[in-house]
Motif scaffolding. Structure first.
Motif, short mmCIF file in Angstrom:
data_model
loop_
_atom_site.label_atom_id
_atom_site.label_comp_id
_atom_site.label_asym_id
_atom_site.label_seq_id
_atom_site.Cartn_x
_atom_site.Cartn_y
_atom_site.Cartn_z
N ASN A 251 -31.39 27.90 1.67
CA ASN A 251 -30.54 27.64 1.82
C ASN A 251 -30.30 26.54 0.63
O ASN A 251 -29.81 24.87 0.37
CB ASN A 251 -29.48 26.78 3.19
N THR A 252 -30.59 27.01 -0.43
CA THR A 252 -30.91 25.61 -1.54
C THR A 252 -30.21 26.30 -3.23
O THR A 252 -30.64 27.58 -3.07
CB THR A 252 -32.80 25.58 -1.67
N SER B 117 -26.73 22.26 4.12
CA SER B 117 -26.43 22.41 5.43
C SER B 117 -25.03 22.18 5.59
O SER B 117 -24.43 21.89 4.76
CB SER B 117 -27.40 21.60 5.53
N GLY B 118 -23.96 23.35 6.25
CA GLY B 118 -23.26 22.97 6.51
C GLY B 118 -22.30 23.75 5.80
O GLY B 118 -20.98 23.30 6.26
N GLN C 19 -20.49 19.50 10.74
CA GLN C 19 -20.66 18.84 8.84
C GLN C 19 -21.81 18.94 8.16
O GLN C 19 -23.36 18.92 7.67
CB GLN C 19 -21.68 17.14 9.24
N VAL C 20 -20.82 18.65 6.35
CA VAL C 20 -22.02 19.11 5.03
C VAL C 20 -22.37 17.59 4.78
O VAL C 20 -22.81 16.83 4.67
CB VAL C 20 -20.89 19.56 4.60
N GLN C 21 -23.80 18.67 4.17
CA GLN C 21 -25.23 17.33 3.29
C GLN C 21 -25.22 17.76 2.53
O GLN C 21 -26.40 18.98 2.42
CB GLN C 21 -25.91 17.27 4.91
N LEU C 22 -25.91 17.94 1.51
CA LEU C 22 -26.29 18.22 0.25
C LEU C 22 -27.14 17.05 -0.45
O LEU C 22 -27.85 15.84 -0.12
CB LEU C 22 -25.30 18.06 -0.40
N VAL C 23 -28.43 17.45 -0.37
CA VAL C 23 -29.82 16.92 -1.05
C VAL C 23 -30.56 17.20 -1.72
O VAL C 23 -31.27 17.95 -1.67
CB VAL C 23 -31.16 16.70 0.65
N GLU C 24 -30.28 16.50 -2.95
CA GLU C 24 -30.73 16.79 -3.65
C GLU C 24 -32.48 16.01 -4.12
O GLU C 24 -32.84 15.29 -3.75
CB GLU C 24 -30.11 15.79 -5.09
N SER C 25 -32.79 16.42 -5.01
CA SER C 25 -35.02 16.18 -5.51
C SER C 25 -34.92 16.77 -6.83
O SER C 25 -34.55 17.50 -7.50
CB SER C 25 -35.59 16.50 -4.30
N TRP D 76 -20.99 15.64 -1.87
CA TRP D 76 -21.70 15.73 -3.11
C TRP D 76 -23.13 15.13 -2.09
O TRP D 76 -22.80 14.44 -1.23
CB TRP D 76 -21.33 14.48 -4.01
N GLY D 77 -24.35 15.25 -3.01
CA GLY D 77 -25.26 14.68 -3.01
C GLY D 77 -25.69 12.74 -3.35
O GLY D 77 -24.52 12.34 -3.99
N GLN D 78 -26.49 12.41 -2.93
CA GLN D 78 -26.70 11.27 -3.75
C GLN D 78 -27.17 10.94 -5.04
O GLN D 78 -27.46 10.00 -5.18
CB GLN D 78 -27.96 10.73 -2.65
N GLY D 79 -27.34 12.14 -5.28
CA GLY D 79 -28.01 12.17 -7.26
C GLY D 79 -29.55 11.99 -7.41
O GLY D 79 -30.24 11.02 -6.12
N THR D 80 -29.71 12.62 -8.45
CA THR D 80 -31.60 12.22 -8.83
C THR D 80 -31.25 11.96 -9.85
O THR D 80 -30.64 12.70 -10.74
CB THR D 80 -32.25 13.60 -8.63
#
Length: 123
Positions: A75-76, A25-26, A1-7, A113-117
């Motif tokens: 992985n960033t 990840s993924g 499962q693909v996960q993208l997390v922005e900050s 897609w990530g959730q956005g920042t």
């Protein structure tokens, strides 16, 4: 499962800098792209980096001010933004896709897609 997390988003004055991060990840060897979307505006590609070659491309508005990079060990993907302007204010999204011949800035070709920042630049 693909996960993208922005900050890394925030509020700065014009001329300031921010560094956005996207932990993935993924996925491996994908194209990673930063998009931004202002209120009432279309989502626009800002910068991209190709996973296999590390080749980068930028929107004209970002050239000379923004730098995209990646740390494969973490992985960033990063987006260093300098000399920020009020018009850079937007929600910034990290996106990933598998290799395709379509333009890197075509947001419809990205599945992940990530959730956005949020980035806000005051004049």
């Amino acid at each position: 499962q693909v996960q993208l997390v922005e900050s890394g988003g925030g509020s700065v004055q014009a001329g300031g800098s921010l560094r956005l991060s996207c932990v993935a990840s993924g996925i491996t060897n994908n194209r990673m792209t930063w998009f931004r979307q202002g209120p009432g505006k279309e989502r626009v590609g800002v910068a991209t980096i190709f996973g296999i070659s590390g080749v980068t491309s930028y929107d004209d508005s970002a050239k000379g001010r923004f730098t995209i990079s990646r740390d494969n060990a973490k992985n960033t993907v990063y987006l260093q933004m300098n000399s920020l302007k009020a018009e850079d204010s937007a929600m910034y999204y990290c996106a990933a896709r598998t290799p395709t011949l379509r333009s890197w800035s075509d947001y419809t070709t990205y599945d992940n897609w990530g959730q956005g920042t949020q980035v806000t630049v005051s004049p």
